[in-house]
Design an enzyme around this catalytic site. Structure first.
Site, mmCIF file in Angstrom:
data_model
loop_
_atom_site.group_PDB
_atom_site.id
_atom_site.type_symbol
_atom_site.label_atom_id
_atom_site.label_comp_id
_atom_site.label_asym_id
_atom_site.label_seq_id
_atom_site.Cartn_x
_atom_site.Cartn_y
_atom_site.Cartn_z
ATOM 1 N N PRO A 225 0.788 -1.235 0.000
ATOM 2 C CG PRO A 225 0.080 -0.921 2.209
ATOM 3 C CD PRO A 225 0.812 -1.884 1.316
ATOM 4 N N GLY A 227 4.263 1.795 1.952
ATOM 5 C CA GLY A 227 5.215 2.083 3.037
ATOM 6 C C GLY A 227 6.577 2.551 2.518
ATOM 7 C CG ASP A 279 8.811 -5.073 0.229
ATOM 8 O OD1 ASP A 279 9.482 -6.064 0.544
ATOM 9 O OD2 ASP A 279 7.962 -4.553 0.989
ATOM 10 C CE LYS A 308 9.739 -9.931 -0.018
ATOM 11 N NZ LYS A 308 9.602 -8.969 1.063
HETATM 12 C C1 LIG Z 1 5.222 -6.925 0.646
HETATM 13 S S1 LIG Z 1 4.124 -6.060 -0.371
HETATM 14 C C2 LIG Z 1 4.892 -4.520 -0.566
HETATM 15 C C3 LIG Z 1 4.756 -3.622 0.614
HETATM 16 C C4 LIG Z 1 5.277 -2.229 0.334
HETATM 17 N N1 LIG Z 1 6.722 -2.216 0.125
HETATM 18 C C5 LIG Z 1 4.970 -1.290 1.480
HETATM 19 O O1 LIG Z 1 5.900 -0.833 2.147
HETATM 20 O O2 LIG Z 1 3.792 -0.980 1.693
HETATM 21 C C6 LIG Z 1 4.374 -6.790 -1.916
HETATM 22 C C7 LIG Z 1 3.566 -6.157 -3.023
HETATM 23 O O3 LIG Z 1 4.034 -6.692 -4.255
HETATM 24 C C8 LIG Z 1 2.960 -6.752 -5.147
HETATM 25 N N2 LIG Z 1 3.315 -7.684 -6.232
HETATM 26 C C9 LIG Z 1 3.530 -9.013 -6.172
HETATM 27 N N3 LIG Z 1 3.881 -9.489 -7.379
HETATM 28 C C10 LIG Z 1 3.906 -8.410 -8.212
HETATM 29 C C11 LIG Z 1 4.211 -8.239 -9.576
HETATM 30 N N4 LIG Z 1 4.590 -9.267 -10.337
HETATM 31 N N5 LIG Z 1 4.109 -6.999 -10.107
HETATM 32 C C12 LIG Z 1 3.747 -5.940 -9.335
HETATM 33 N N6 LIG Z 1 3.461 -6.045 -8.030
HETATM 34 C C13 LIG Z 1 3.549 -7.266 -7.479
HETATM 35 C C14 LIG Z 1 1.776 -7.171 -4.294
HETATM 36 O O4 LIG Z 1 0.575 -6.740 -4.896
HETATM 37 C C15 LIG Z 1 2.071 -6.454 -2.970
HETATM 38 O O5 LIG Z 1 1.363 -5.232 -2.896
#
Ligand SMILES: C[S@@+](CC[C@H](N)C(=O)[O-])C[C@H]1O[C@@H](n2cnc3c(N)ncnc32)[C@H](O)[C@@H]1O
Length: 357
Positions: A225, A227, A279, A308
């Site tokens: 969202p 961060g 991330d 990860k």
């Molecule tokens: C751990 S969260 C990120 C949190 C973010 N860094 C924060 O501080 O709020 C991982 C995010 O990666 C996104 N995501 C996963 N695979 C993705 C992709 N192939 N392309 C774009 N976004 C992706 C997910 O929708 C999720 O919102």
């Protein structure tokens, strides 16, 4: 004189085996051999070395900044069983014995575990009383920052304490390797602290104004969202936030963010950006390869990304990812800087920093 033939290493609880594999490799690289003793979940382990003087050589020759899973370290001997009534005198005897180096400062630390954290108050009070006494007697004496040695106590209880030391410059800049960062109330997620910690660890503060510059361009892959985007916006950067998920509406109101609903692994910026951060939760080799592409192709000047970790073979997986990046740069004949750290705010992941030189 007790023998200081051991390294005491702190790590995140549950990552003792990774820290053990790492110290064994790092010591072998400089010709130092020993064996680890550890209990899973203790938040620390010992690397025991037979040869006298080699533990001290290890902390001189291995760059602390290059360690990934090890949060803090010290040279020490066996755990001391202290009588509670007279702890200070007993510690003083160890520290003033022949062979113990002149120290300038004192840190009292303890395992970063549920049980260990119960020692926080004791550590704070004891540290202040002991430092006062040792300063009065000139056992602790000021030294040049470049050569200062820190007296380190690692308490397992009020009476079981490892006594050791560490070169101040080649150890964690924060007690127990834990930076005290305050969660900003307006940030949309707790992961915001991961990126802030990454900046503290990977980018010298004196360079923030140049490398995290006002008005510069950043890309946040897997941004929702928001961060991490929040941190970039705080530095007055303009951010392409790439994620199919929703961004925090309040954050979007800053007008500094372009929300791009695309696949992070396919997104290419129209022009070079200063910083790419990522991330996304996906296979670590996939993210490592993508980060190498970004820097090699000149899409960003530097990148900060999370890898990860898998459930098993975590250390080996990290090494494979770092080797993959190194090979890519070698093939291209490009000079680069790559570091990795299991940051305090990381859980089942590590954070990496990559940039072209
Ligand atoms: C751990 S969260 C990120 C949190 C973010 N860094 C924060 O501080 O709020 C991982 C995010 O990666 C996104 N995501 C996963 N695979 C993705 C992709 N192939 N392309 C774009 N976004 C992706 C997910 O929708 C999720 O919102």
């Amino acid at each position: 004189m007790s023998y200081f033939n051991r390294l005491l290493l702190q790590c995140r609880s549950g990552f003792e085996k990774e820290a053990a594999a790492e110290i064994t490799d790092q010591c072998a690289n400089v010709g130092i051999y020993g064996y680890c003793t550890l209990n899973q979940g203790d938040g620390y382990l010992c690397f025991n070395i037979q040869q006298p003087g080699e533990a001290e050589r290890a902390v001189k020759e291995i760059d602390f900044h290059a360690l990934i899973f090890i949060r803090q370290w010290m040279v020490c001997g066996d755990c001391n069983e202290l009588e509670r009534e007279d702890r200070i005198t007993q510690i003083e005897a160890v520290v003033t014995d022949i062979g113990f180096p002149q120290c300038s400062d004192l840190w009292v630390e303890y395992p970063d575990t549920t049980e260990g954290r119960e020692l926080a108050t004791f550590a704070r009070k004891f540290s202040s009383a002991l430092a006062q006494k040792l300063r009065k007697k000139a056992v602790l004496r000021k030294a040049k920052a470049s050569s200062a040695i820190k007296l380190m106590l690692f308490a397992l209880s009020g009476s079981e304490v490892f006594i050791g030391y560490i070169p101040a410059k080649n150890s964690a800049p924060w007690p127990m390797g834990i930076p005290r960062l305050k969660f900003p109330k307006s940030a949309p997620s707790r992961s915001t602290l991961k990126l802030e910690e990454a900046w503290h660890w990977f980018i010298p503060k004196s360079q923030w104004d140049e490398r995290l510059a006002f008005g510069s361009q950043a890309v946040d892959l897997g941004a929702a969202p928001g961060g991490w985007t929040w941190q970039l916006v705080q530095r007055s950067m303009f951010v392409a936030a790439v994620d199919n998920g929703p961004m925090d509406p309040g954050l979007m109101e800053t007008g500094q963010i372009n929300h791009v609903q695309e696949d992070a692994y396919k997104f290419v910026p129209e022009q070079q950006v200063n910083l790419m951060v990522c991330d996304v939760v996906d296979k670590p080799v996939k993210t490592a390869g993508m980060a190498a592409d970004w820097v090699i192709n000149g899409w960003c000047q530097e990148a900060i990304f999370n890898l990860k970790l898998p459930m098993k073979q975590r250390y080996q997986e990290v090494i494979s990812c770092l080797n993959l990046i190194a090979e890519r740069f070698m093939q291209e004949g490009l000079a680069y800087e790559l570091s990795a750290k299991h940051l305090y705010h990381d859980r089942e992941e590590i954070t990496c920093h990559l940039r072209i030189l």
